[in-house]
Design a protein around this motif. Structure first.
Motif, short mmCIF file in Angstrom:
data_model
loop_
_atom_site.label_atom_id
_atom_site.label_comp_id
_atom_site.label_asym_id
_atom_site.label_seq_id
_atom_site.Cartn_x
_atom_site.Cartn_y
_atom_site.Cartn_z
N PRO A 1 36.26 6.65 19.50
CA PRO A 1 37.59 7.13 19.07
C PRO A 1 38.64 6.01 19.14
O PRO A 1 38.44 5.02 19.84
CB PRO A 1 37.92 8.18 20.13
CG PRO A 1 37.22 7.70 21.37
CD PRO A 1 35.96 7.02 20.89
N PHE A 2 39.71 6.20 18.40
CA PHE A 2 40.84 5.27 18.43
C PHE A 2 42.14 6.05 18.42
O PHE A 2 42.16 7.21 18.02
CB PHE A 2 40.81 4.32 17.22
CG PHE A 2 39.71 3.31 17.30
CD1 PHE A 2 39.91 2.10 17.95
CD2 PHE A 2 38.45 3.57 16.74
CE1 PHE A 2 38.88 1.17 18.04
CE2 PHE A 2 37.43 2.65 16.83
CZ PHE A 2 37.64 1.44 17.48
N MET A 3 43.19 5.38 18.85
CA MET A 3 44.51 5.96 18.62
C MET A 3 45.38 4.85 18.05
O MET A 3 45.49 3.77 18.63
CB MET A 3 45.11 6.49 19.91
CG MET A 3 46.56 6.88 19.73
SD MET A 3 46.90 8.60 19.96
CE MET A 3 47.53 8.52 21.59
N VAL A 4 45.98 5.15 16.90
CA VAL A 4 46.88 4.19 16.26
C VAL A 4 48.31 4.62 16.54
O VAL A 4 48.64 5.80 16.44
CB VAL A 4 46.65 4.16 14.73
CG1 VAL A 4 47.71 3.32 14.04
CG2 VAL A 4 45.26 3.65 14.41
N ILE A 5 49.13 3.66 16.90
CA ILE A 5 50.55 3.96 17.06
C ILE A 5 51.36 3.03 16.17
O ILE A 5 51.21 1.80 16.24
CB ILE A 5 50.99 3.86 18.52
CG1 ILE A 5 50.28 4.97 19.31
CG2 ILE A 5 52.51 4.05 18.65
CD1 ILE A 5 50.24 4.75 20.76
N LEU A 6 52.16 3.61 15.32
CA LEU A 6 53.08 2.83 14.48
C LEU A 6 54.48 3.06 15.03
O LEU A 6 54.88 4.20 15.25
CB LEU A 6 53.00 3.28 13.02
CG LEU A 6 51.61 3.31 12.37
CD1 LEU A 6 51.73 3.74 10.91
CD2 LEU A 6 50.91 1.97 12.48
N THR B 1 50.00 -0.58 17.25
CA THR B 1 49.17 -0.63 18.46
C THR B 1 47.88 0.12 18.18
O THR B 1 47.90 1.20 17.60
CB THR B 1 49.90 0.06 19.64
OG1 THR B 1 51.22 -0.47 19.74
CG2 THR B 1 49.16 -0.13 20.96
N LEU B 2 46.77 -0.47 18.58
CA LEU B 2 45.49 0.20 18.42
C LEU B 2 44.91 0.42 19.81
O LEU B 2 44.57 -0.54 20.50
CB LEU B 2 44.56 -0.67 17.57
CG LEU B 2 43.18 -0.10 17.28
CD1 LEU B 2 43.27 1.17 16.46
CD2 LEU B 2 42.33 -1.12 16.51
N LEU B 3 44.82 1.68 20.22
CA LEU B 3 44.21 1.97 21.52
C LEU B 3 42.71 2.18 21.32
O LEU B 3 42.29 2.98 20.49
CB LEU B 3 44.82 3.23 22.15
CG LEU B 3 46.33 3.22 22.46
CD1 LEU B 3 46.74 4.54 23.13
CD2 LEU B 3 46.70 2.05 23.35
N SER B 4 41.92 1.41 22.08
CA SER B 4 40.47 1.53 21.98
C SER B 4 39.98 2.64 22.91
O SER B 4 40.75 3.19 23.69
CB SER B 4 39.82 0.22 22.39
OG SER B 4 40.08 0.03 23.78
N GLU B 5 38.68 2.93 22.84
CA GLU B 5 38.11 3.97 23.71
C GLU B 5 38.37 3.65 25.18
O GLU B 5 38.66 4.54 25.98
CB GLU B 5 36.61 4.08 23.46
CG GLU B 5 36.00 5.27 24.18
CD GLU B 5 34.50 5.15 24.36
OE1 GLU B 5 34.01 4.01 24.55
OE2 GLU B 5 33.82 6.19 24.29
N LYS B 6 38.28 2.36 25.50
CA LYS B 6 38.50 1.93 26.88
C LYS B 6 39.90 2.32 27.34
O LYS B 6 40.10 2.87 28.43
CB LYS B 6 38.36 0.40 26.94
CG LYS B 6 37.42 -0.09 28.03
CD LYS B 6 37.44 -1.60 28.00
CE LYS B 6 36.65 -2.19 29.14
NZ LYS B 6 36.56 -3.64 28.95
N GLU B 7 40.88 2.02 26.49
CA GLU B 7 42.26 2.31 26.84
C GLU B 7 42.54 3.82 26.85
O GLU B 7 43.25 4.33 27.72
CB GLU B 7 43.21 1.59 25.87
CG GLU B 7 43.22 0.08 26.12
CD GLU B 7 43.60 -0.73 24.91
OE1 GLU B 7 44.50 -1.56 25.04
OE2 GLU B 7 42.99 -0.54 23.83
#
Ligand code: BES
Ligand code: MN
Ligand code: ZN
Length: 494
Positions: A236-241, A210-216
């Motif tokens: 910024p991003f947040m990656v979730i594996l 999952t890639l969370l964008s700045e918007k999310e």
């Protein structure tokens, strides 16, 4: 490129046959000693001391072009790490000489106080990790990795450890993946590129990405991640594996600090402090590579990696000292110092993981404080946990793979140092002393009721000088550690 062989070592045709030699004890079987150079004990220039080296050419009884003996020191000082280092040295030396292949003779485990499996594992790791050179940015590839490394062990041991050997390669590939991410310069490792690179590497396996964008991130009200990214042109991003095998009983979560460059922000670091700040994403690299590794090895546990990725830069939009931000948890944070950015992004990721996945254990790994390097030096990581069993499981794993971790105190009375006049908590301690501890205590404020540990890898994540099985640069510290922790089931009784 690395192969375990059980055939007679004297028949392997290579540029060199490497033989580790102990200073004060014979560690080989009679069969293997047959082709050793005669009268070895007479040579004044070689006694088997650590660092001793001697080569013999034109030996008629072996297929290799030369025999190289490497001293490994006194019997009582020999550990698994001795073999990692010796194999690493042999490989690096062979690369420097332009060899294409070598064979390393593994001593008779019965004559050592190390089991056959551990001996082969250590030798394999040292050789495999040393045979990697970061050449991405070199126009002329002066050095070339060896094409083939043979490890010669007793036939009964070879069949016994076949599976283990495949596992060693996978875990070392994880370490090399983390090293490559670390060594990539920040101009080619912007949050977007780094996040995409992690997702790409993870896509090959049975991992949900999952890639969370700045918007999310903004929708989720993760004020820490957003705040640190304010000053950068890069979002910024947040990656979730999420590796979730069928029937998984427990969930373990890893959170990795992914600051692709840490300038300090408005609290700009001085010139010397900026050095090496491309490595401020090594926690992210370790967490991502470890989960990918564990998925490849089909771990029976559900394993999550949550990786917040930002660049910490100064600009007209940057976070200011004195600003107050609101974290995902709802807690407000006074930013006493914009250079204490790692804990701001980690606090959001930790509380998000706890809420979303309810793991049994959360472990974060981060290049968090210079203070931890002052405390433990450049080669040892600090482990912080109020759960003694968890801290011990981590330091045990560290000792087993020689990624050393030392349990540090979590004195609750120090929490008062994080008091803020205007917000719920401050991101820096009122005193400059004990900075690694106040950083850990800050993070602990964002964990509700899950077992949690923090590993500060500011020291060992990167190295200014090459060592026996690592080039200068990113070390990949944490991948072998986390892999050992899960594969050896060390969290079972935590
Ligand atoms: N990324 C640094 C920590 C660091 C320092 C890693 C040296 C590797 C080598 C972190 O973001 C940082 O700047 N920490 C500050 C905290 C301080 C402002 C409370 C530090 O350690 O000085
Ligand atoms: Mn910083
Ligand atoms: Zn940082």
């Amino acid at each position: 490129m690395i192969e375990l062989k059980s055939e007679r070592v004297q028949e392997i045709k290579t540029d060199a046959l490497i033989i580790p030699v102990c200073e004060d004890k014979d560690i080989y079987s009679a069969k293997n000693k047959m082709f050793f150079p005669k009268g070895l004990s007479e040579y004044k220039e070689f006694s088997g001391k650590e660092g001793d080296k001697i080569a013999f050419y034109g030996m008629s009884n072996i297929a290799a072009d030369r025999i190289i003996l490497l001293g490994i020191g006194k019997f009582c000082d020999i550990t698994e790490e001795t073999f990692r280092k010796t194999a690493g040295k042999a490989v690096k030396d062979a690369i420097a000489k332009g060899f294409e292949n070598i064979a390393v003779l593994i001593p008779d485990a019965k004559k050592l106080e190390i089991g056959a499996e551990a001996l082969i594992k250590a030798t394999g790791e040292g050789a495999y990790l040393a045979n990697n050179i970061f050449l991405e940015y070199k126009s002329k590839k002066e050095k070339k990795p060896l094409k083939k490394i043979y490890l010669s062990a007793k036939p009964e041991n070879v069949t016994q450890v076949k599976k283990l050997f495949a596992q060693i390669k996978t875990v070392c590939d994880g370490t090399l993946m983390a090293r490559k991410w670390a060594n990539t310069p920040s101009n080619d490792k912007k949050p977007k590129t780094f996040a995409a690179s992690i997702i790409k590497a993870a896509k090959q396996d049975n991992i949900k990405t999952t890639l969370l964008s700045e918007k999310e991130i903004s929708k989720l009200k993760m004020g820490g991640i957003l705040g640190v990214a304010f000053g950068s042109e890069e979002k910024p991003f947040m990656v979730i594996l999420d590796y979730n095998p069928e029937g998984a009983k427990e969930t373990y979560a890893f959170v990795g600090k992914g600051v692709t460059f840490d300038s300090g922000g408005i609290n700009l670091k001085p010139g010397s402090g900026l050095e090496g700040m491309k490595f401020d994403m090594c926690g992210a690299a370790a967490a991502a590579a470890a989960v990918i590794t564990l998925a490849k090895l089909k771990s029976k546990y559900r394993i999550i990696a949550a990786i917040p990725i930002v660049e910490n830069m100064p600009s007209g939009n940057a976070l200011r000292p004195g600003d107050v931000i609101k974290s995902f948890s709802g807690k407000t944070i006074e930013v006493g110092n914009t250079d204490a950015e790692g804990r701001l992004i980690l606090s959001d990721a930790i509380s998000y993981v706890e809420k979303e996945y309810k793991p049994k254990v959360i472990i974060d790994i981060a290049t968090l404080t210079g203070a931890c390097v002052v405390a433990l030096g450049e080669d040892i990581a600090g482990v912080f946990s109020s759960d003694k069993k968890l801290a011990k499981a981590i330091s045990d794993a560290g000792n087993s793979v020689y990624e050393r971790c030392w349990a540090m105190p979590m004195p609750l009375d120090y929490k008062k140092l994080l008091k803020s006049g205007v917000a719920d908590i401050s991101n820096i301690g009122a005193s400059r002393w004990g900075g690694a501890i106040t950083a850990a205590l800050f993070l602990s404020a964002f964990v509700k009721d899950t077992k949690w540990a923090h590993i500060d890898i500011a020291g060992p994540a990167s190295a200014k000088k090459a060592s026996d099985y690592c080039e200068a640069g990113g070390t990949g510290f944490g991948v072998r550690l986390i892999s050992d922790l899960i594969l050896k089931d060390r969290l079972k009784n935590v």
